[in-house]
Design a protein around this motif. Structure first.
Motif, PDB file in Angstrom:
ATOM      1  N   THR A 435      36.238 -23.919  20.259  1.00 22.81           N
ATOM      2  CA  THR A 435      36.989 -22.717  19.890  1.00 22.81           C
ATOM      3  C   THR A 435      38.021 -22.372  20.955  1.00 22.81           C
ATOM      4  O   THR A 435      39.181 -22.138  20.648  1.00 22.81           O
ATOM      5  CB  THR A 435      36.032 -21.524  19.707  1.00 22.81           C
ATOM      6  OG1 THR A 435      35.037 -21.877  18.754  1.00 22.81           O
ATOM      7  CG2 THR A 435      36.786 -20.304  19.232  1.00 22.81           C
ATOM      8  N   ARG A 436      37.583 -22.376  22.199  1.00 27.64           N
ATOM      9  CA  ARG A 436      38.497 -22.056  23.301  1.00 27.64           C
ATOM     10  C   ARG A 436      39.653 -23.035  23.355  1.00 27.64           C
ATOM     11  O   ARG A 436      40.812 -22.669  23.444  1.00 27.64           O
ATOM     12  CB  ARG A 436      37.739 -22.113  24.630  1.00 27.64           C
ATOM     13  CG  ARG A 436      37.508 -20.773  25.265  1.00 27.64           C
ATOM     14  CD  ARG A 436      36.920 -20.914  26.647  1.00 27.64           C
ATOM     15  NE  ARG A 436      35.727 -21.733  26.668  1.00 27.64           N
ATOM     16  CZ  ARG A 436      34.519 -21.289  26.351  1.00 27.64           C
ATOM     17  NH1 ARG A 436      34.347 -20.045  25.999  1.00 27.64           N
ATOM     18  NH2 ARG A 436      33.481 -22.094  26.383  1.00 27.64           N
ATOM     19  N   PHE A 437      39.293 -24.301  23.287  1.00 27.67           N
ATOM     20  CA  PHE A 437      40.305 -25.344  23.378  1.00 27.67           C
ATOM     21  C   PHE A 437      41.294 -25.227  22.232  1.00 27.67           C
ATOM     22  O   PHE A 437      42.504 -25.283  22.419  1.00 27.67           O
ATOM     23  CB  PHE A 437      39.621 -26.715  23.341  1.00 27.67           C
ATOM     24  CG  PHE A 437      40.526 -27.846  23.716  1.00 27.67           C
ATOM     25  CD1 PHE A 437      40.620 -28.255  25.035  1.00 27.67           C
ATOM     26  CD2 PHE A 437      41.284 -28.496  22.758  1.00 27.67           C
ATOM     27  CE1 PHE A 437      41.451 -29.294  25.392  1.00 27.67           C
ATOM     28  CE2 PHE A 437      42.120 -29.538  23.108  1.00 27.67           C
ATOM     29  CZ  PHE A 437      42.205 -29.944  24.420  1.00 27.67           C
ATOM     30  N   PHE A 438      40.757 -25.031  21.060  1.00 27.62           N
ATOM     31  CA  PHE A 438      41.564 -24.912  19.848  1.00 27.62           C
ATOM     32  C   PHE A 438      42.590 -23.780  19.970  1.00 27.62           C
ATOM     33  O   PHE A 438      43.740 -23.927  19.608  1.00 27.62           O
ATOM     34  CB  PHE A 438      40.621 -24.623  18.684  1.00 27.62           C
ATOM     35  CG  PHE A 438      41.187 -24.957  17.332  1.00 27.62           C
ATOM     36  CD1 PHE A 438      41.068 -26.235  16.837  1.00 27.62           C
ATOM     37  CD2 PHE A 438      41.824 -23.989  16.566  1.00 27.62           C
ATOM     38  CE1 PHE A 438      41.581 -26.564  15.591  1.00 27.62           C
ATOM     39  CE2 PHE A 438      42.342 -24.303  15.323  1.00 27.62           C
ATOM     40  CZ  PHE A 438      42.224 -25.597  14.824  1.00 27.62           C
ATOM     41  N   TYR A 439      42.131 -22.657  20.492  1.00 34.68           N
ATOM     42  CA  TYR A 439      43.003 -21.490  20.637  1.00 34.68           C
ATOM     43  C   TYR A 439      44.139 -21.734  21.619  1.00 34.68           C
ATOM     44  O   TYR A 439      45.268 -21.369  21.357  1.00 34.68           O
ATOM     45  CB  TYR A 439      42.207 -20.299  21.154  1.00 34.68           C
ATOM     46  CG  TYR A 439      41.569 -19.445  20.090  1.00 34.68           C
ATOM     47  CD1 TYR A 439      42.300 -18.995  19.000  1.00 34.68           C
ATOM     48  CD2 TYR A 439      40.250 -19.052  20.207  1.00 34.68           C
ATOM     49  CE1 TYR A 439      41.707 -18.185  18.043  1.00 34.68           C
ATOM     50  CE2 TYR A 439      39.653 -18.244  19.260  1.00 34.68           C
ATOM     51  CZ  TYR A 439      40.385 -17.811  18.178  1.00 34.68           C
ATOM     52  OH  TYR A 439      39.806 -17.013  17.255  1.00 34.68           O
ATOM     53  N   ILE A 440      43.809 -22.288  22.783  1.00 33.75           N
ATOM     54  CA  ILE A 440      44.873 -22.376  23.785  1.00 33.75           C
ATOM     55  C   ILE A 440      45.676 -23.664  23.653  1.00 33.75           C
ATOM     56  O   ILE A 440      46.604 -23.895  24.395  1.00 33.75           O
ATOM     57  CB  ILE A 440      44.344 -22.244  25.216  1.00 33.75           C
ATOM     58  CG1 ILE A 440      43.416 -23.398  25.561  1.00 33.75           C
ATOM     59  CG2 ILE A 440      43.668 -20.925  25.433  1.00 33.75           C
ATOM     60  CD1 ILE A 440      43.198 -23.509  27.054  1.00 33.75           C
ATOM     61  N   GLN A 441      45.292 -24.486  22.694  1.00 30.65           N
ATOM     62  CA  GLN A 441      45.983 -25.742  22.511  1.00 30.65           C
ATOM     63  C   GLN A 441      47.427 -25.515  22.065  1.00 30.65           C
ATOM     64  O   GLN A 441      48.279 -26.354  22.281  1.00 30.65           O
ATOM     65  CB  GLN A 441      45.238 -26.549  21.451  1.00 30.65           C
ATOM     66  CG  GLN A 441      45.565 -28.010  21.456  1.00 30.65           C
ATOM     67  CD  GLN A 441      44.881 -28.720  20.302  1.00 30.65           C
ATOM     68  OE1 GLN A 441      44.223 -28.093  19.478  1.00 30.65           O
ATOM     69  NE2 GLN A 441      45.043 -30.013  20.234  1.00 30.65           N
TER      70      GLN A 441
END
Length: 586
Positions: A435-441
């Motif tokens: 989720t975190r990665f997806f958001y800041i990607q």
RNA sequence: GCCUUGAUAGCUCAGUUGGAUAGAGCGUCCCCCUCCUAAGGGGAAGGUCAGAGGUUCAAUUCCUCUUCAGGGCGCCA
């Protein structure tokens, strides 16, 4: 490394200016850029200064480039310098330069990549600051992920960072919320209530009401017919939903004692805020301070701010209200501070909040807002200027909303109607790391279509696993050492055994890390790290597939181990920086 | 109407502050485990960088206009 090259060029150009070969009045620092090349055939770094200055110097670019390169003294970190194309100066570094970087990584370990470009400067980052009227939804998640990543990034490069959540616990929305809870509570008491369309519909309202009912039984109960007597009709009955809910708020306050109302209000705020706080903690987002709007009014900050504006003659009275002449500072129109009815506007308390921030002595303020607030930026900056600060001291970073889809169906995102996907639901289904990665990607100001089905169904194909796998794979190789009863003996001299193109490519990417960090921090763009991680993981996977690490030759094996261990170190450093786990086993 | 953000491969998105032949992932199509984890690797196809002008040695990048899309233009928060 970029910096070394930059200084080298500056020295040469200054020398040329001294000898009048270049006009001494030209501000060289303004034009000089050293950049990474895209194509390895163009060397490691390139400089376009000859083409930039050609006109002013009245020489053709290649001629000027020749003049510059002729001044290069032989150096142990540059292997050759070439002039190419219309006048590029291409710089090739020696292998030794890259071996040194591997050595530095292995020496500095967790600290490699950190820098001090923000040293001595303090910055306050305010983010999320969602109204405490319900759980956080996926839209807030984007702001949370971005704000936390940015805060970590700035800390990483030396800034002193203060993370803050602004709690809007004053104002009409909060009264609507408390009244919603009270009405649900009455239903639990057995009263028949027609629930207003403009009240908060979510199930969490029932939960809070049930809590109240358990704790206070029917202590806050009143008769339905008394409550709704003379209340203007709600929208479905042809009335105005705003008037209806406002009247109900008034009635609620009339029928309950002030103390009782405060109990409901405080209970509701506490439950929701606790929920938000836990949600963020579980998401890995921690704050240094939760700043309550109510603190401002209690401590007269709003009055203080308005007095200060008055004193500077930036206010006037009109139509019974007090106005701030924000147009003097570039805003489109003047804004009301105190309404005709004597109440402060939201904007007034926001000015007070920013005054408060300023007086706490931060060098820089960053506000991360949803894109729907962008029209608000000009007036807040106007207020900053009116309070005697430079507008540049405040950076307002906008995060575009994620438009949610479930497959092809666009999902509603209204807190009021209670129909939204919560951050918690997303996290529980997709997992925190992904989720975190997806958001800041993605770049924060970019519009985003967020297909939940896709995010959930693809959780195994998410790029985060690809990167984590690279890290775990290296751990696996290290575990093999024990099984085979051999050790990793590090000696910087052995790095000379790293000669093939895959090793070269990996070392180039490793050397790029500090530059990526710096650029990401300077531009407030944490997404660059995710792309960098992808690149690094790919270089590793390719290398791993093409060459055996645990070869029989001791020197070669130790050299390759050193390389992949330094690679793992950077994977870990960058993953940790964006708050994603770096697993040893998958 | 005004302000603002965006438009890049079938889809989702990067693009090093104006550079050389515009890149990833997913999807599609081929190929690769006797070998340290195939959650991997190699290759192919796929583009008028929304359109038109302009600025210059050089424009996906900067400026203007047009088209389309999101958001904002309260004495709401």
């Amino acid at each position: 490394m970029k910096i070394e090259l930059y200084n080298l060029f500056i020295n040469i150009l200054l020398k040329l200016q001294k000898n009048n070969l270049i006009n001494p009045e030209i501000n060289i620092k303004k034009y000089l850029r050293i950049e990474r090349t895209r194509n390895p055939q163009h060397g490691d770094f390139a400089c376009n200064i000859a083409m930039i200055l050609a006109k002013q110097v009245k020489k053709n670019p290649r001629e000027l480039a020749t003049l510059i390169t002729s001044k290069f003294s032989t150096d142990d970190f540059i292997s050759k310098v070439e002039i190419a194309g219309p006048g590029f100066i291409n710089i090739f570094l020696t292998k030794q330069t890259y071996y040194n970087i591997v050595d530095e990584i292995l020496t500095e370990k967790d600290n490699y990549g950190r820098s001090q470009i923000g040293a001595g400067q303090s910055v306050l980052i305010e983010f999320v600051s969602a109204n405490p009227t319900g759980p956080l939804h996926v839209g807030h998640g984007r702001g949370a992920a971005y704000g936390a990543a940015l805060a970590d990034l700035l800390t990483y490069v030396g800034y002193k960072v203060h993370k803050e959540y602004y709690v809007n616990d004053a104002g009409r929305q909060m009264n609507i919320l408390a009244t919603s809870v009270w009405l649900r509570y009455l239903e639990l008491c057995g009263e028949e209530v027609v629930f207003p369309v403009n009240a908060y519909q979510g199930d969490y309202i029932w939960d809070i009401a049930a809590d109240l009912h358990r704790q206070y039984n029917s202590g806050f109960q009143h008769q339905t017919d008394i409550i709704f007597k003379d209340i203007p009709p709600d929208e479905p009955k042809g009335g105005d939903k705003e008037l209806h809910i406002d009247a109900l708020i008034q009635r609620c306050k009339q029928l309950l004692t002030n103390e009782q109302y405060q109990i409901i209000f405080a209970k509701t705020l506490e439950v929701i805020l606790t929920n938000i706080r836990q949600d963020l903690i579980q998401f890995g987002v921690n704050y240094d301070e939760w700043f309550h709007e109510s603190q401002l009014t209690q401590n007269d900050w709003v009055t203080k701010a308005i007095e200060q504006l008055k004193l500077q003659q930036h206010t006037y009275e009109k139509d019974g209200a007090l106005w701030f002449c924000s147009t003097k500072f570039g805003d489109e129109k003047d804004r009301v501070l105190i309404r005709e009815n004597g109440e402060f506007t939201y904007f007034a308390s926001d000015i007070a909040y920013h005054l408060n921030k300023l007086e706490r002595g931060f060098d820089h303020l960053i506000n991360i807002w949803g894109a729907d607030h962008h029209g608000y930026t000009a007036r807040v900056k106007a207020a900053m200027m009116a309070l005697g600060t430079k507008a540049e001291k405040l950076s307002v970073l906008l995060v575009q909303f994620a438009v949610l889809y479930r497959g092809k169906e666009r999902l509603p995102m209204s807190t009021r109607s209670g129909e939204f996907i919560t951050l918690r639901e997303l996290r529980e289904e997709v997992g925190g790391d992904a989720t975190r990665f997806f958001y800041i990607q993605r770049k924060s100001e970019q519009h985003l279509n967020f297909d939940l089905e896709l995010a959930k169904s693809q959780s195994n194909e998410n790029p985060v696993y690809y990167i984590q796998y690279a890290h775990a794979r290296i751990s696996s190789v290290i575990r093999q050492l024990k099984d085979r009863n051999i050790t990793w003996d590090y000696n910087p001299k052995l790095l000379e055994n790293l000669t093939n193109s895959h090793e070269q490519a990996l070392m180039v990417t490793l050397s790029n890390y500090p530059e990526v960090v710096e650029q990401a921090a300077n531009n407030y763009e944490p997404h660059l790290l995710t792309y960098y991680l992808r690149q690094l993981a790919q270089d590793f996977h390719t290398y791993y597939d093409a060459h055996k690490i645990l070869v029989d030759d001791d020197n070669l094996r130790n050299a390759r181990l050193s390389l992949i261990i330094s690679c793992q170190q950077i994977l870990k450093n960058a993953l940790t920086l964006i708050n994603v786990n770096a697993p040893k086993v998958m």
